[in-house]
Motif scaffolding. Structure first.
Motif, short mmCIF file in Angstrom:
data_model
loop_
_atom_site.label_atom_id
_atom_site.label_comp_id
_atom_site.label_asym_id
_atom_site.label_seq_id
_atom_site.Cartn_x
_atom_site.Cartn_y
_atom_site.Cartn_z
N ASP A 63 0.84 -1.20 0.00
CA ASP A 63 0.00 0.00 0.00
C ASP A 63 0.87 1.25 0.00
OD1 ASP A 63 0.87 -0.58 2.56
OD2 ASP A 63 -0.89 0.28 3.53
N LYS A 64 1.65 1.41 -1.04
CA LYS A 64 2.50 2.60 -1.18
C LYS A 64 1.61 3.78 -1.53
CE LYS A 64 6.59 0.04 -2.73
NZ LYS A 64 5.99 -1.31 -2.80
N LEU A 65 1.80 4.88 -0.82
CA LEU A 65 0.94 6.05 -0.98
C LEU A 65 1.77 7.30 -1.23
CD1 LEU A 65 -1.55 5.40 1.97
CD2 LEU A 65 -1.93 4.93 -0.46
N VAL A 66 1.25 8.18 -2.07
CA VAL A 66 1.90 9.44 -2.40
C VAL A 66 1.01 10.59 -1.93
CG1 VAL A 66 2.78 10.93 -4.23
CG2 VAL A 66 3.08 8.46 -4.39
N PHE A 67 1.59 11.50 -1.16
CA PHE A 67 0.88 12.67 -0.65
C PHE A 67 1.51 13.94 -1.21
CE2 PHE A 67 1.06 9.74 3.23
CZ PHE A 67 -0.05 9.00 2.81
N ALA A 68 0.79 15.04 -1.12
CA ALA A 68 1.33 16.35 -1.47
C ALA A 68 0.99 17.32 -0.36
CB ALA A 68 0.77 16.85 -2.79
N HIS A 69 1.99 18.07 0.11
CA HIS A 69 1.81 19.04 1.17
C HIS A 69 1.04 20.24 0.62
CE1 HIS A 69 3.14 19.79 5.31
NE2 HIS A 69 3.18 21.08 5.00
N PHE A 70 -0.09 20.56 1.26
CA PHE A 70 -0.99 21.61 0.78
C PHE A 70 -1.14 22.66 1.87
CE2 PHE A 70 -4.90 23.76 -0.06
CZ PHE A 70 -5.11 23.70 -1.44
N MET A 71 -0.81 23.90 1.53
CA MET A 71 -0.83 24.99 2.51
C MET A 71 -2.22 25.60 2.63
SD MET A 71 2.30 24.76 3.25
CE MET A 71 2.39 26.11 4.41
N ILE A 72 -2.90 25.32 3.74
CA ILE A 72 -4.20 25.94 4.01
C ILE A 72 -4.03 27.43 4.30
CG2 ILE A 72 -6.09 26.01 5.71
CD1 ILE A 72 -6.42 23.79 3.69
N GLY A 73 -2.87 27.82 4.80
CA GLY A 73 -2.65 29.19 5.23
C GLY A 73 -2.72 30.24 4.15
N ILE A 74 -2.69 29.83 2.87
CA ILE A 74 -2.79 30.85 1.81
C ILE A 74 -4.07 30.73 1.01
CG2 ILE A 74 -0.28 31.10 1.62
CD1 ILE A 74 -0.48 29.46 -0.98
N VAL A 75 -5.04 29.96 1.51
CA VAL A 75 -6.29 29.81 0.75
C VAL A 75 -7.50 30.28 1.56
CG1 VAL A 75 -5.41 27.96 -0.71
CG2 VAL A 75 -6.54 27.38 1.45
N ALA A 76 -7.29 31.26 2.41
CA ALA A 76 -8.40 31.77 3.22
C ALA A 76 -9.49 32.42 2.37
CB ALA A 76 -7.87 32.79 4.23
N ASN A 77 -9.18 32.73 1.10
CA ASN A 77 -10.16 33.38 0.23
C ASN A 77 -11.12 32.39 -0.42
OD1 ASN A 77 -7.90 32.35 -1.23
ND2 ASN A 77 -8.42 33.60 -3.00
N ARG A 78 -10.98 31.10 -0.15
CA ARG A 78 -11.88 30.12 -0.77
C ARG A 78 -13.21 30.08 -0.02
NH1 ARG A 78 -8.08 25.17 -3.08
NH2 ARG A 78 -6.62 26.55 -4.18
N GLY A 79 -14.30 30.05 -0.78
CA GLY A 79 -15.61 30.13 -0.14
C GLY A 79 -16.52 28.96 -0.41
N SER A 80 -16.04 27.96 -1.15
CA SER A 80 -16.89 26.84 -1.53
C SER A 80 -16.01 25.61 -1.76
CB SER A 80 -17.65 27.17 -2.83
OG SER A 80 -18.17 26.00 -3.42
N PRO A 81 -16.56 24.40 -1.56
CA PRO A 81 -15.79 23.20 -1.93
C PRO A 81 -15.35 23.22 -3.38
CG PRO A 81 -17.71 22.59 -0.62
CD PRO A 81 -17.86 24.04 -0.95
#
Length: 502
Positions: free
Chosen positions: A31-49
């Motif tokens: 079960d080898k898995l690949v992730f990507a680090h995603f910065m929530i701190g710069i997406v405060a302007n998002r308003g919808s899924p």
């Protein structure tokens, strides 16, 4: 928001090849898995899924299994986590929380961290490994792990970025090594007699973990140039060159259970592989990110991710679309951008730059164009860098080489049996003028055939002019059509990919 400061990396002696091989084999998992680090701190302007959908869809399409959602203690964190978790569920991707301990407080925050994990543990998109809720961190060596586990109230698969020699690994399920770049061991570029390779970091973690799974980093670059206009001023670069290619090749042999890409969207540190157009706020990094897409790196990862998950060391069977991936910095490293003579602002070599100095590590960089052909069969790749011609006999599969760059346009061609198969000229020329008065060591990444146009949105340019002493327009400026190829003036031999450890 992540303050973008890295911690001291301990330097330990690499384990021997036989011992390392034995430990690696004991850690193999299907079960080898690949992730990507995603910065929530710069997406405060998002308003919808829906604002997350494009990221989720693109990541899933290249084989990424989950986003590691880096969070601090900002008031918008829960709102954005809710949106991200919903979008991930809608798009068939998984996510998990990665706690940023530039904001959390190690030992005292064990219960708080556990409560946050519990808050999202039962969401449909939550990643589970071995039927446990998966969670990670950036730093946090002194976290009270027992308090965290008690607060979650169910089994947790905890793989934090704890540091070898600084943290207790006994109560962990695995560990994540953040340092995906060569350094001097003290968060700066390598120095003469003081180089810590990424492979040394692998060996240190593998030895410390024993049979527990290792989460290995892979990162394409690191350059940051924040000045006094922000509270976290910093100005350095780690050597990148062919790091993205060499590191993926290395990981096909290391075969860790988990890989984390650093990062999807940390634009301010220049190691993003996600699109510029992804909705985000500007942390000030737009000054060196504007007009510098990195989507080609995302394309290059596709066959490597497939090979990694298959347990293969050769990517050739996993190349379905032939491409040439290339990247280079926009100016020579010796270009002087330090003048404070305001009468000369905007002039070449006299930019009024507010940093007063090249980034630390600038001398470790090479003035080259880096090229990775992904081919189903052998061919000749020709690079025309400002009039200098280089021919490389590229084998089937993934290969790499570099050429010394020259000012002007950069063109790339693939031929077989005298016939042109692929050809394109980059939109970005190499110049001898400081862009917006700055040192810019962020690379331009392109592909042949050329990819879709990718530009920053208005919110991603909001801090573009902050701190600048040069009049510079805060808008994308790449031309619609590429410049003409340079007239050939000389033919030289390309530089093969290095074989030394990354």
């Amino acid at each position: 928001m992540k303050s973008l400061l890295l911690l001291l990396v301990s330097v330990c002696t690499a384990v021997g090849a036989v011992q390392n091989s034995t430990v690696i084999e004991s850690r193999q998992s299907s079960d080898k898995l690949v992730f990507a680090h995603f910065m929530i701190g710069i997406v405060a302007n998002r308003g919808s899924p829906r604002d997350y959908d494009s990221d989720m869809q693109r990541a899933k399409a290249i084989g990424i299994d989950a986003f590691a959602l880096n969070i601090g203690t900002d008031p918008y964190t829960d709102q954005q986590l809710d949106l991200a978790y919903q979008s991930a569920a809608d798009n068939g991707l998984k996510v998990f929380i990665s706690f940023d301990f530039n904001w959390y407080h190690d030992n005292s925050d064990g219960t708080r961290v556990g409560q946050k994990i519990a808050q999202y543990a039962n969401r449909p998109a939550q990643l589970r490994v071995d039927n446990k809720v998966f969670a990670s961190s950036f730093a946090g060596d002194a976290l009270d792990v027992n308090a965290m586990r008690n607060a979650v109230g169910q089994a947790v698969f905890f793989v934090p970025n704890f540091h070898v020699g600084q943290a207790n690994f006994n109560n962990l399920d695995g560990a994540f090594n953040w340092m995906g770049w060569q350094s001097n061991g003290n968060n700066k570029a390598p120095q003469p007699g003081r180089t810590v390779t990424v492979q040394q970091g692998d060996n240190d973690y593998i030895r410390a973990l024993g049979s527990k799974p290792y989460m290995a980093p892979v990162s394409p670059w690191f350059f940051t140039h924040f000045g006094p206009e922000v509270p976290y001023s910093k100005n350095w670069v780690f050597p990148g060159d062919l790091l993205w290619y060499n590191r993926w090749k290395d990981l096909l042999n290391v075969k860790p259970r988990f890989i984390e890409i650093v990062t999807w969207n940390d634009y301010g540190e220049s190691h993003y592989i996600g699109p510029l157009s992804s909705p985000h706020n500007d942390d000030g990094g737009s000054k060196w990110v504007n007009d510098m897409p990195h989507g080609g790196w995302l394309d290059m990862a596709i066959p490597f991710i497939k090979a990694y998950k298959a347990g293969a060391t050769d990517v050739t069977p996993y190349i379905t679309n032939e491409q040439i991936i290339y990247w280079y910095r926009p100016t020579p490293k010796n270009l002087n951008c330090d003048s404070t003579d305001t009468t000369m602002v905007g002039a070449n070599n006299a930019s009024g730059n507010y940093f007063q100095g090249r980034p630390n590590g600038w001398e470790t960089m090479n003035d080259r164009v880096f090229v990775v052909p992904l081919l189903k069969q052998a061919g000749t790749v020709t690079v025309n860098s400002g009039g200098t011609i280089y021919n490389f006999n590229a084998p089937a599969g993934a290969s790499a080489f570099a050429v010394d760059f020259a000012l002007g346009s950069q063109s790339f061609t693939l031929t077989r049996n005298g016939q042109t198969v692929l050809s394109a000229t980059s939109l970005k020329q190499i110049t001898n003028t400081c862009p917006c008065g700055l040192y810019n060591f962020n690379p331009y990444v392109g592909t042949v055939p050329a990819g879709a146009r990718d530009t920053l949105q208005p919110n991603g340019l909001q801090m573009f002019t902050n701190g600048l002493k040069v009049s510079c327009q805060a808008s994308p400026s790449l031309p619609v059509n590429p410049p003409a190829s340079a007239n050939p003036t000389a033919t030289k031999t390309p530089i093969p990919a290095p074989t030394t450890p990354v």
